[in-house]
Design a protein around this motif. Structure first.
Motif, PDB file in Angstrom:
ATOM      1  N   SER A  66       0.851  -1.204   0.000  1.00  0.00           N
ATOM      2  CA  SER A  66       0.000   0.000   0.000  1.00  0.00           C
ATOM      3  C   SER A  66       0.880   1.244   0.000  1.00  0.00           C
ATOM      4  N   GLY A  67       0.252   2.386  -0.251  1.00  0.00           N
ATOM      5  CA  GLY A  67       0.968   3.651  -0.187  1.00  0.00           C
ATOM      6  C   GLY A  67       1.409   3.963   1.237  1.00  0.00           C
ATOM      7  N   GLY A  68       0.542   3.662   2.181  1.00  0.00           N
ATOM      8  CA  GLY A  68       0.886   3.883   3.587  1.00  0.00           C
ATOM      9  C   GLY A  68       2.076   3.035   3.997  1.00  0.00           C
ATOM     10  N   MET A  71       5.330   4.566   2.647  1.00  0.00           N
ATOM     11  CA  MET A  71       5.835   5.712   3.426  1.00  0.00           C
ATOM     12  C   MET A  71       6.501   5.265   4.730  1.00  0.00           C
ATOM     13  N   THR A  92      -2.970  17.282   4.673  1.00  0.00           N
ATOM     14  CA  THR A  92      -2.685  16.021   4.001  1.00  0.00           C
ATOM     15  C   THR A  92      -3.748  15.018   4.420  1.00  0.00           C
ATOM     16  N   LEU A  93      -3.543  13.747   4.057  1.00  0.00           N
ATOM     17  CA  LEU A  93      -4.520  12.723   4.394  1.00  0.00           C
ATOM     18  C   LEU A  93      -3.980  11.838   5.527  1.00  0.00           C
ATOM     19  N   PRO A  95      -3.206   8.745   6.104  1.00  0.00           N
ATOM     20  CA  PRO A  95      -2.094   7.771   6.023  1.00  0.00           C
ATOM     21  C   PRO A  95      -0.709   8.413   6.179  1.00  0.00           C
ATOM     22  N   VAL A  96      -0.610   9.724   5.995  1.00  0.00           N
ATOM     23  CA  VAL A  96       0.707  10.379   6.091  1.00  0.00           C
ATOM     24  C   VAL A  96       1.154  10.509   7.554  1.00  0.00           C
ATOM     25  N   SER A 138       3.988  15.940   1.336  1.00  0.00           N
ATOM     26  CA  SER A 138       2.776  15.415   0.713  1.00  0.00           C
ATOM     27  C   SER A 138       2.347  16.344  -0.419  1.00  0.00           C
ATOM     28  N   MET A 140      -0.295  16.938  -1.679  1.00  0.00           N
ATOM     29  CA  MET A 140      -1.708  16.684  -1.387  1.00  0.00           C
ATOM     30  C   MET A 140      -2.605  17.207  -2.494  1.00  0.00           C
ATOM     31  N   ASP A 164       5.553  12.107  -0.897  1.00  0.00           N
ATOM     32  CA  ASP A 164       4.309  11.341  -0.962  1.00  0.00           C
ATOM     33  C   ASP A 164       3.614  11.733  -2.263  1.00  0.00           C
ATOM     34  N   ALA A 166       1.116  10.164  -3.806  1.00  0.00           N
ATOM     35  CA  ALA A 166      -0.161   9.449  -3.982  1.00  0.00           C
ATOM     36  C   ALA A 166      -1.063  10.162  -4.997  1.00  0.00           C
ATOM     37  N   HIS A 167      -0.953  11.501  -5.074  1.00  0.00           N
ATOM     38  CA  HIS A 167      -1.819  12.264  -5.984  1.00  0.00           C
ATOM     39  C   HIS A 167      -1.044  12.862  -7.157  1.00  0.00           C
ATOM     40  N   SER A 188       0.781   5.396  -4.421  1.00  0.00           N
ATOM     41  CA  SER A 188      -0.295   4.473  -4.023  1.00  0.00           C
ATOM     42  C   SER A 188      -1.036   4.005  -5.267  1.00  0.00           C
ATOM     43  N   GLN A 190      -3.964   2.349  -4.792  1.00  0.00           N
ATOM     44  CA  GLN A 190      -5.288   2.147  -4.239  1.00  0.00           C
ATOM     45  C   GLN A 190      -6.332   2.625  -5.260  1.00  0.00           C
ATOM     46  N   GLY A 200      -2.029  -1.074  -3.122  1.00  0.00           N
ATOM     47  CA  GLY A 200      -0.678  -1.240  -3.649  1.00  0.00           C
ATOM     48  C   GLY A 200       0.127   0.030  -3.468  1.00  0.00           C
TER      49      GLY A 200
HETATM   50  C1  LIG Z   1      -4.115   7.483  -0.601  1.00  0.00           C
HETATM   51  C2  LIG Z   1      -3.052   8.292  -0.016  1.00  0.00           C
HETATM   52  C3  LIG Z   1      -1.880   7.708   0.482  1.00  0.00           C
HETATM   53  C4  LIG Z   1      -1.622   6.230   0.520  1.00  0.00           C
HETATM   54  O1  LIG Z   1      -2.702   5.538   0.858  1.00  0.00           O
HETATM   55  P1  LIG Z   1      -2.901   3.942   0.830  1.00  0.00           P
HETATM   56  O2  LIG Z   1      -4.372   3.847   0.982  1.00  0.00           O
HETATM   57  O3  LIG Z   1      -2.155   3.432   2.017  1.00  0.00           O
HETATM   58  O4  LIG Z   1      -2.380   3.398  -0.444  1.00  0.00           O
HETATM   59  C5  LIG Z   1      -0.904   8.552   0.929  1.00  0.00           C
HETATM   60  N1  LIG Z   1      -1.039   9.876   0.902  1.00  0.00           N
HETATM   61  C6  LIG Z   1      -2.140  10.476   0.436  1.00  0.00           C
HETATM   62  C7  LIG Z   1      -2.186  11.965   0.397  1.00  0.00           C
HETATM   63  C8  LIG Z   1      -3.186   9.696  -0.019  1.00  0.00           C
HETATM   64  O5  LIG Z   1      -4.292  10.293  -0.491  1.00  0.00           O
END
Ligand SMILES: *Cc1c(COP(=O)(O)O)cnc(C)c1O
Length: 410
Positions: A66-68, A71, A92-93, A95-96, A138, A140, A164, A166-167, A188, A190, A200
């Motif tokens: 996963s992305g989490g 990190m 941020t979200l 998981p960070v 991030s 974000m 990060d 993810a976006h 990520s 996801q 992933g």
């Molecule tokens: C989705 C996301 C992640 C990683 O998320 P996982 O659900 O663990 O894959 C990390 N940072 C941000 C800003 C996200 O939106």
């Protein structure tokens, strides 16, 4: 009668046929574990890593669960230990800060600007005050800060940067792929991100020592030579007996689903940009509503859309959101007192030390957020913009409302 949007904000496109066929082949041979290969075979997971390294121009790539996880693995790989301060964005979200907390470290949040990126003056202050040596940056909602200026500041202050992305998978700053500025970048896969395997993550880096540790951390046992996008075996010699195995591997089934999607990334970025620009055009010059500036240096991925309602009271934003939701437009709000579904804010994360970010609070109080799946047509984007525009004008210019309870959006 007023127009209503009836589409879904959470509907992805199907997995490409090539991905379905590759996934079926993996299911048929049954070797789903990445190290379960027959002689001469390179696992789907390893091929995926080679292909993502080539796509970003990174020397090394590791695919994980996963992305989490990516990190947390990156933080461990650069030597963050319990009690360390780690800097990150105030916007941020979950998981960070969650990744920082998972290694026992302390998130230190940095203010953001109206462009929704890090405030460099506050970063400099917080870095000096906290003694942190790592910034988990991030990007974000796909907003990329001035990476040249950021890296100069971080180099001067001795801050190691983990990105990060993810976006920002598929995004760039001044022509350099997002994720290629810091020491490591994490992505990520996801469902809601830019390529979809349900769950992933990726780590990329040019640093052999850091990546050798990351591969071992991910749960490679002594099979790291099966990673064709990892550093050479010599890089593992000094660390192979001392780095703990914290399983979080990618498997061949998800890798098979992802490989054909990497080939579609450039095209997806263009399709997202066109949808983003349609929304932006539909929301231009609406009194009381401010669009987010997108600098020319930024190649962004428009998989989500944000705007500000600066200075609006909570009740007024609440009324606006409920009226939009009533017309089928699902907006999310970073100014709500309580966390809702995926949306939460730094002061909701009780595992982090209490911190005060007045500038970020003021921005988030008026920050509205929307998903933009590729299943939206241009007509959908134009309709959504017409609804938001009409409601922003009606509510923004109406009388101060009574408190309005905001309906939860998934
Ligand atoms: C989705 C996301 C992640 C990683 O998320 P996982 O659900 O663990 O894959 C990390 N940072 C941000 C800003 C996200 O939106």
């Amino acid at each position: 009668m007023s127009e209503r949007f009836t589409g879904s904000f959470t509907q992805q496109e199907p997995i490409p046929e090539a991905g379905i066929a590759a996934a079926l082949a993996v299911l048929q041979h049954g070797r789903l574990h990445r190290y379960n290969t027959v002689p001469g075979e390179v696992a789907e997971a390893a091929l995926l890593e080679e292909e993502f390294a080539a796509l970003t121009g990174a020397k090394y790539c590791l695919a994980v669960a996963s992305g989490g996880y990516a990190m947390a693995c990156a933080l461990r790989a650069v030597g963050v230990v319990a009690g360390d301060a780690v800097l990150s964005n105030g916007f941020t979200l979950a998981p960070v800060p969650g990744a920082i907390a998972s290694v026992g470290a302390r998130p230190v949040f940095v203010e953001i600007t109206e462009r929704l990126v890090l405030d460099f003056a506050d970063l400099e202050r917080k870095a000096a005050d906290s003694g942190a040596r790592v910034l988990l940056l991030s990007h974000m909602r796909g907003h990329i800060c001035d990476m040249g200026a950021l890296m100069r500041l971080c180099d001067r202050m001795g801050l190691l940067v983990i990105e990060d992305c993810a976006h920002t998978m598929g995004g760039a700053w001044e022509g350099v792929a997002s994720g290629r500025h810091g020491r490591i970048a994490c992505y990520s896969m996801q469902t809601y991100k830019h390529v979809n395997s349900g769950e992933g993550g990726f780590l990329i880096s040019d640093d052999a020592e850091v990546m050798a540790r990351a591969v071992l951390l991910s749960g490679s046992y002594m099979l790291y030579a099966k990673h064709s996008a990892a550093p050479p075996p010599e890089a593992f010699a000094a660390v192979r007996m001392v780095v703990p195995n914290i399983s979080g591997r990618m498997d061949n089934l998800r890798a098979a689903i992802l490989r054909p999607q990497l080939k579609l990334l450039v095209e997806r970025v263009a399709r997202w940009e066109a949808r983003y620009r349609a929304l932006e055009a539909g929301l231009a010059a609406v009194q009381g509503l401010r669009l987010i500036e997108r600098p020319d240096q930024e190649r962004f991925v428009g998989s989500s859309f944000q705007f500000l309602l600066p200075g609006w009271s909570k009740a007024r934003v609440g009324l606006f959101l409920s009226r939009c939701i009533g017309r089928g437009v699902e907006l999310k709000w970073f100014g709500a007192d309580q966390p809702v579904a995926f949306t939460s804010r730094y002061d909701h994360w009780g595992y982090a030390d209490r911190q005060s970010l007045p500038q970020t609070d003021r921005i988030l109080a008026g920050l509205v957020d929307m998903r933009v799946p590729l299943t939206f047509s241009f007509e959908d984007c134009a309709l959504i913009a017409r609804i938001i525009r009409a409601e922003a004008l009606a509510v923004g210019q109406g009388e101060e409302p009574e408190d309005v309870a905001v309906v939860a959006v998934q």
